[in-house]
Design a protein around this motif. Structure first.
Motif, PDB file in Angstrom:
ATOM      1  N   PRO A  26       0.848  -1.225   0.109  1.00  0.00           N
ATOM      2  CA  PRO A  26      -0.172  -0.187  -0.085  1.00  0.00           C
ATOM      3  C   PRO A  26       0.833   1.167   0.089  1.00  0.00           C
ATOM      4  CG  PRO A  26      -1.065  -1.641   1.703  1.00  0.00           C
ATOM      5  CD  PRO A  26       0.655  -2.000   1.157  1.00  0.00           C
ATOM      6  N   GLY A  27       0.454   2.367  -0.735  1.00  0.00           N
ATOM      7  CA  GLY A  27       1.248   3.466  -0.741  1.00  0.00           C
ATOM      8  C   GLY A  27       2.634   3.503  -1.495  1.00  0.00           C
ATOM      9  N   SER A  28       2.592   2.464  -2.385  1.00  0.00           N
ATOM     10  CA  SER A  28       3.918   2.344  -2.993  1.00  0.00           C
ATOM     11  C   SER A  28       4.056   3.282  -4.195  1.00  0.00           C
ATOM     12  CB  SER A  28       4.203   1.022  -3.327  1.00  0.00           C
ATOM     13  OG  SER A  28       3.304   0.101  -3.918  1.00  0.00           O
ATOM     14  N   GLY A  29       3.146   3.918  -4.663  1.00  0.00           N
ATOM     15  CA  GLY A  29       2.887   4.467  -5.912  1.00  0.00           C
ATOM     16  C   GLY A  29       2.759   3.502  -7.109  1.00  0.00           C
ATOM     17  N   LYS A  30       1.780   2.633  -6.857  1.00  0.00           N
ATOM     18  CA  LYS A  30       1.411   1.571  -7.819  1.00  0.00           C
ATOM     19  C   LYS A  30       0.819   2.174  -9.171  1.00  0.00           C
ATOM     20  CE  LYS A  30      -1.834  -0.927  -7.127  1.00  0.00           C
ATOM     21  NZ  LYS A  30      -2.686  -0.733  -8.169  1.00  0.00           N
ATOM     22  N   THR A  31      -0.085   2.906  -8.991  1.00  0.00           N
ATOM     23  CA  THR A  31      -0.718   3.673 -10.450  1.00  0.00           C
ATOM     24  C   THR A  31       0.273   4.597 -10.888  1.00  0.00           C
ATOM     25  OG1 THR A  31      -2.923   3.557  -9.132  1.00  0.00           O
ATOM     26  CG2 THR A  31      -2.723   5.221 -11.029  1.00  0.00           C
ATOM     27  N   TYR A  32       1.071   5.297 -10.054  1.00  0.00           N
ATOM     28  CA  TYR A  32       2.034   6.221 -10.793  1.00  0.00           C
ATOM     29  C   TYR A  32       2.873   5.348 -11.645  1.00  0.00           C
ATOM     30  CZ  TYR A  32       5.535   9.737 -10.674  1.00  0.00           C
ATOM     31  OH  TYR A  32       6.434  11.100 -11.240  1.00  0.00           O
ATOM     32  N   SER A  33       3.585   4.320 -10.928  1.00  0.00           N
ATOM     33  CA  SER A  33       4.444   3.191 -11.815  1.00  0.00           C
ATOM     34  C   SER A  33       3.874   2.748 -13.191  1.00  0.00           C
ATOM     35  CB  SER A  33       4.908   2.284 -10.737  1.00  0.00           C
ATOM     36  OG  SER A  33       5.511   2.611  -9.771  1.00  0.00           O
ATOM     37  N   VAL A  34       2.435   2.352 -12.944  1.00  0.00           N
ATOM     38  CA  VAL A  34       1.801   1.778 -14.244  1.00  0.00           C
ATOM     39  C   VAL A  34       1.819   2.782 -15.334  1.00  0.00           C
ATOM     40  CG1 VAL A  34      -0.336   0.962 -14.929  1.00  0.00           C
ATOM     41  CG2 VAL A  34       0.295   0.003 -12.834  1.00  0.00           C
ATOM     42  N   SER A  35       1.369   4.149 -14.923  1.00  0.00           N
ATOM     43  CA  SER A  35       1.255   5.126 -15.806  1.00  0.00           C
ATOM     44  C   SER A  35       2.492   5.444 -16.534  1.00  0.00           C
ATOM     45  CB  SER A  35       0.410   6.217 -15.195  1.00  0.00           C
ATOM     46  OG  SER A  35       1.173   6.690 -14.002  1.00  0.00           O
ATOM     47  N   ALA A  36       3.393   5.410 -15.679  1.00  0.00           N
ATOM     48  CA  ALA A  36       4.743   5.782 -16.071  1.00  0.00           C
ATOM     49  C   ALA A  36       5.326   4.500 -17.186  1.00  0.00           C
ATOM     50  CB  ALA A  36       5.848   5.676 -14.903  1.00  0.00           C
ATOM     51  N   ARG A  37       5.073   3.473 -16.908  1.00  0.00           N
ATOM     52  CA  ARG A  37       5.553   2.306 -17.853  1.00  0.00           C
ATOM     53  C   ARG A  37       4.615   2.596 -18.944  1.00  0.00           C
ATOM     54  NH1 ARG A  37       8.004  -2.486 -18.152  1.00  0.00           N
ATOM     55  NH2 ARG A  37       7.387  -3.926 -19.544  1.00  0.00           N
ATOM     56  N   LEU A  38       3.516   2.795 -19.000  1.00  0.00           N
ATOM     57  CA  LEU A  38       2.542   2.905 -20.097  1.00  0.00           C
ATOM     58  C   LEU A  38       2.900   4.127 -20.964  1.00  0.00           C
ATOM     59  CD1 LEU A  38       0.079   1.986 -21.379  1.00  0.00           C
ATOM     60  CD2 LEU A  38      -1.173   3.180 -19.861  1.00  0.00           C
ATOM     61  N   ALA A  39       3.272   5.192 -20.337  1.00  0.00           N
ATOM     62  CA  ALA A  39       3.857   6.418 -20.966  1.00  0.00           C
ATOM     63  C   ALA A  39       5.187   6.194 -21.665  1.00  0.00           C
ATOM     64  CB  ALA A  39       4.004   7.531 -20.034  1.00  0.00           C
ATOM     65  N   ASP A  40       6.095   5.459 -21.181  1.00  0.00           N
ATOM     66  CA  ASP A  40       7.507   5.090 -21.401  1.00  0.00           C
ATOM     67  C   ASP A  40       7.188   4.308 -22.972  1.00  0.00           C
ATOM     68  OD1 ASP A  40      10.394   5.149 -21.459  1.00  0.00           O
ATOM     69  OD2 ASP A  40       9.682   2.785 -21.274  1.00  0.00           O
ATOM     70  N   LEU A  41       6.292   3.307 -22.778  1.00  0.00           N
ATOM     71  CA  LEU A  41       6.143   2.319 -23.925  1.00  0.00           C
ATOM     72  C   LEU A  41       5.512   3.056 -25.255  1.00  0.00           C
ATOM     73  CD1 LEU A  41       4.398  -0.713 -22.342  1.00  0.00           C
ATOM     74  CD2 LEU A  41       6.335  -0.613 -23.493  1.00  0.00           C
ATOM     75  N   ILE A  42       4.679   3.876 -24.751  1.00  0.00           N
ATOM     76  CA  ILE A  42       3.903   4.847 -26.063  1.00  0.00           C
ATOM     77  C   ILE A  42       4.975   5.926 -26.455  1.00  0.00           C
ATOM     78  CG2 ILE A  42       2.239   6.783 -26.486  1.00  0.00           C
ATOM     79  CD1 ILE A  42       0.410   5.227 -24.407  1.00  0.00           C
ATOM     80  N   SER A  43       6.084   6.354 -25.914  1.00  0.00           N
ATOM     81  CA  SER A  43       6.796   7.262 -26.267  1.00  0.00           C
ATOM     82  C   SER A  43       8.062   6.785 -26.922  1.00  0.00           C
ATOM     83  CB  SER A  43       7.405   8.126 -25.162  1.00  0.00           C
ATOM     84  OG  SER A  43       8.165   7.432 -24.236  1.00  0.00           O
ATOM     85  N   THR A  44       8.248   5.389 -26.674  1.00  0.00           N
ATOM     86  CA  THR A  44       9.375   4.610 -27.319  1.00  0.00           C
ATOM     87  C   THR A  44       9.187   3.706 -28.300  1.00  0.00           C
ATOM     88  OG1 THR A  44       9.556   3.067 -25.377  1.00  0.00           O
ATOM     89  CG2 THR A  44      10.738   5.180 -25.187  1.00  0.00           C
ATOM     90  N   LYS A  45       7.898   3.220 -28.473  1.00  0.00           N
ATOM     91  CA  LYS A  45       7.609   2.175 -29.561  1.00  0.00           C
ATOM     92  C   LYS A  45       6.548   2.784 -30.415  1.00  0.00           C
ATOM     93  CE  LYS A  45       7.167  -2.210 -28.262  1.00  0.00           C
ATOM     94  NZ  LYS A  45       8.571  -2.656 -28.723  1.00  0.00           N
TER      95      LYS A  45
END
Length: 362
Positions: A26-45
């Motif tokens: 809990p409180g580890s920034g899971k949603t923030y991490s998911v959106s970061a991975r998603l944003a990175d994939l969209i920007s690099t692939k």
């Protein structure tokens, strides 16, 4: 914004393994991490006609991801060729609604009933047990039962929600191995309404699993449509949902990542099983990442959590130290629940915690 990621959160974004399981406290920034991975994939692939499917288990969780994408990465929306939504909406859109008739035997596109927006009322309310006064019309229970992946009738509510009891649920057969009348009535009810194109959401998942097994062309089409799967809140999957995901994974997906916390499972009442997520975490074919840094709670609260669930969560909150000693409260009646609630709200007022933040106590 990627610079704000912690080392462990950045590991989720940068990991190049094709099969990943992230266990997040809990409180580890899971949603923030998911959106970061998603944003990175969209920007690099390059995504033209094959996209990313981001699957969660509640609309609220999906909305949190959308909000994070907009606020942190200026991504206005996640349109074609991508998908962001609940696992039920994914299954309905791509499998059940277009192909359900192939299993159900109905003449037109099926529909999901028994939901907030499509209530189920096709029953005779006058049919009641003369002792308990519970409705005995099997149609009343159409949206309250389904099937497990082995085709066995499955209750979706506690035993006392039905007009017959635990004994008949636990032993559905008579001495001659025929179904008991109450069970047989429910089975006939399900078959009848399936042919009319009606199904509840559990049925839709069950039928979709059968569809994927019987018609490989559906799997082949989905594997071409989505090369990446991100399964958020993965601790809340049912065995049928997990097998659907596994079948998709078996069609050579480029990447799949499961993210969840088995200690925060909230849908076990609805046949979800957190052990399915743990099996993934302990399966050697998946690369494990653990988010164990809590950004919300004090060291004392994390210490209580660690003792309760055997975790090793560490507080990195702005205020790590707190003079207030956490308490674990038990309850045994409605009155004791109300007392806990009143004491909690009183404490929030003493600490000056705003009303809208009171539910985020951990």
């Amino acid at each position: 914004m990627f610079s704000k990621l912690t080392g462990k959160q950045k590991q989720i974004v940068d990991c190049k393994k094709s099969r990943i399981v992230v266990k997040a406290c809990p409180g580890s920034g899971k949603t923030y991490s998911v959106s970061a991975r998603l944003a990175d994939l969209i920007s690099t692939k390059s995504f033209k006609h094959t996209g990313i499917a981001v699957i969660s288990f509640t609309n609220a969780a999906g909305n949190e991801i959308r909000k994070s994408l907009l606020e942190n990465y200026n991504l206005q929306s996640l349109g074609y060729p991508h998908f962001l939504g609940t696992i039920d909406s994914f299954i309905n859109k791509h499998i059940f609604l277009p192909f359900g008739h192939l299993i159900m035997g109905c003449k037109s596109r099926p529909e999901v009933v028994g939901t907030e927006f499509n209530q189920w009322y096709e029953y005779d309310a006058s049919m009641r047990n003369r002792f308990s006064q519970k409705i005995t019309d099997p149609n009343y229970y159409f949206d309250k039962v389904s099937f497990d992946k082995n085709d066995v009738l499955l209750r979706l509510l506690p035993y006392n929600s039905y007009y017959f009891g635990k004994a008949k649920w636990d032993n559905m057969y008579k001495a001659n191995n025929e179904y008991k009348k109450e069970i047989n009535d429910l089975l006939e009810c399900k078959e009848k309404h399936f042919k009319e194109g009606k199904a509840n959401q559990a049925d839709a998942n069950y039928i979709s699993l059968k569809l994927l097994k019987k018609y490989p062309f559906i799997l082949k089409g989905l594997s071409k449509k989505y090369s990446h799967l991100i399964i958020d809140e993965a601790q809340d999957t049912t065995d049928i949902q997990m097998e659907i995901i596994d079948l998709l994974d078996g069609y050579n997906l480029e990447n799949i990542i499961f993210i969840g916390d088995p200690d925060q499972a909230i849908f076990e009442w609805n046949t979800a099983d957190a052990e399915l997520f743990l099996k993934k975490y302990n399966d050697g074919k998946y690369f494990n990442i653990e988010l164990d840094e809590n950004r919300r709670s004090s060291t004392k609260i994390c210490s209580v959590l660690n003792k309760m669930v055997g975790s090793a969560t560490v507080s990195i909150a702005d205020v790590k130290e707190d003079m207030n000693q956490p308490e674990v409260k038990g309850y045994d009646s409605k009155d004791s629940v109300q007392e806990i609630k009143n004491n909690f709200l009183k404490k929030c007022n003493e600490l000056g915690i705003e009303y809208k933040k009171k539910c985020n106590s951990f």
